[in-house]
Design a protein around this motif. Sequence first.
Motif, short mmCIF file in Angstrom:
data_model
loop_
_atom_site.label_atom_id
_atom_site.label_comp_id
_atom_site.label_asym_id
_atom_site.label_seq_id
_atom_site.Cartn_x
_atom_site.Cartn_y
_atom_site.Cartn_z
N UNK A 134 0.83 -1.21 0.00
CA UNK A 134 0.00 0.00 0.00
C UNK A 134 0.86 1.25 0.00
N UNK A 135 1.97 1.16 0.72
CA UNK A 135 2.88 2.32 0.78
C UNK A 135 3.48 2.58 -0.62
N UNK A 136 3.81 1.50 -1.36
CA UNK A 136 4.36 1.66 -2.72
C UNK A 136 3.31 2.26 -3.67
N UNK A 137 2.10 1.80 -3.60
CA UNK A 137 1.02 2.33 -4.46
C UNK A 137 0.81 3.81 -4.17
N UNK A 138 0.80 4.17 -2.90
CA UNK A 138 0.60 5.57 -2.53
C UNK A 138 1.75 6.43 -3.03
N UNK A 139 2.98 5.86 -2.97
CA UNK A 139 4.14 6.60 -3.46
C UNK A 139 4.04 6.83 -4.97
N UNK A 140 3.65 5.80 -5.71
CA UNK A 140 3.53 5.96 -7.16
C UNK A 140 2.46 6.99 -7.50
N UNK A 141 1.35 6.96 -6.76
CA UNK A 141 0.29 7.93 -7.00
C UNK A 141 0.78 9.34 -6.73
N UNK A 142 1.57 9.48 -5.65
CA UNK A 142 2.09 10.80 -5.31
C UNK A 142 3.04 11.31 -6.38
N UNK A 143 3.88 10.40 -6.88
CA UNK A 143 4.84 10.78 -7.93
C UNK A 143 4.08 11.19 -9.20
N UNK A 144 3.03 10.42 -9.57
CA UNK A 144 2.24 10.72 -10.77
C UNK A 144 1.57 12.07 -10.65
N UNK A 145 1.00 12.36 -9.50
CA UNK A 145 0.33 13.63 -9.31
C UNK A 145 1.33 14.77 -9.37
N UNK A 146 2.53 14.49 -8.80
CA UNK A 146 3.58 15.52 -8.83
C UNK A 146 3.98 15.83 -10.27
N UNK A 147 4.15 14.78 -11.08
CA UNK A 147 4.52 14.98 -12.49
C UNK A 147 3.43 15.72 -13.25
N UNK A 148 2.18 15.39 -13.02
CA UNK A 148 1.06 16.08 -13.69
C UNK A 148 1.04 17.54 -13.31
N UNK A 149 1.36 17.78 -12.06
CA UNK A 149 1.38 19.17 -11.62
C UNK A 149 2.51 19.93 -12.28
N UNK A 150 3.68 19.24 -12.35
CA UNK A 150 4.84 19.90 -12.97
C UNK A 150 4.58 20.18 -14.45
N UNK A 151 4.00 19.21 -15.15
CA UNK A 151 3.76 19.34 -16.59
C UNK A 151 2.46 20.08 -16.92
N UNK A 152 1.69 20.48 -15.96
CA UNK A 152 0.44 21.22 -16.13
C UNK A 152 -0.56 20.44 -17.00
#
Length: 311
Positions: A5-23
């Motif tokens: 669960x911790x790994x899934x949450x980390x991947x989700x956080x990274x994906x959201x971070x990338x989406x935010x960076x790339x607008x």
Amino acid sequence: MAAWNAQVAERRRIKETLKSIRQIPRWEVLSRRTNRRLMRWVYRLTYMKPMTQAGLKAKAAAAVAIMKTGASDPWVAALHASISRDALRIISAEAEARAEADREADGELLALGRAWEASCRRDDRTHIALVEAEERYNAPTPPEVLFNKPGEAGKLGPYPGEHMPTGRYWYGARQTIDAFRRMALGGHPNVRRDEILQAYDAWIAAGAAERERSGLTIAREEVDASVAENAALRARICMLPARTPAGVDLKLRVVLWLHDGLSGLEDELSPEEVENPEFSASIALSLALDLARQRRGAVPSAESVQIASAA
């Protein structure tokens, strides 16, 4: 499970971070907004009806630009269908406008052509009536008094001329009768001469009565009138310039009528019949023959041109 669960949450956080960076959310909003605008423009273009080739080209260019966006929705297909309908409508309208311009350009000439064709039909009818009247006409036989008697030649003044149907000599020629009338007015009586004049006048009166009875007089008058009318119309047609193919066809039809059709014109322009091929009249007839041959002798009349244009 906790580690997974911790790994899934980390991947989700990274994906959201990338989406935010790339607008990415902003681009998704812009894409949806652009598509809505495209839909509105396609809808408006679909129901616009251009009236000229330039308007049609502009509408087609807009449709091509929309297709380059990758759009493939049904409303784009409807836009293309409307362009096809517009093209057919504009082509039809422009063709009708050209036909109307042609009718206006040669309107007077084609109207003369229709009058001339009606005159040709009248000419045919009057000539047929003349032939029938001639068949009914029974020419009175010249009285024997008009023919020369043995030993009489030269004693009455004018010498008798030859009566061509019989080969006999007679005094019934117009110039001979006129000479007898002048002599009678001179006050010199002559029984034989007066006898000839009386017989001639009675014979002429009988011929006039027979022409009236058979209808020959009226038939000749109607032929003369139809010939004069046809000639006057041909003269007017000649003086008007032809600006369209229909006008040229009309003048060609007049030429063919005057020369008894295509075969008659070909006979007149055969090498053994043409005396001066270098003259303009022969060259003009040769040109008319070439045009008629190209059309295989089927030159449309002014009336058929009018009917086809109206249709």
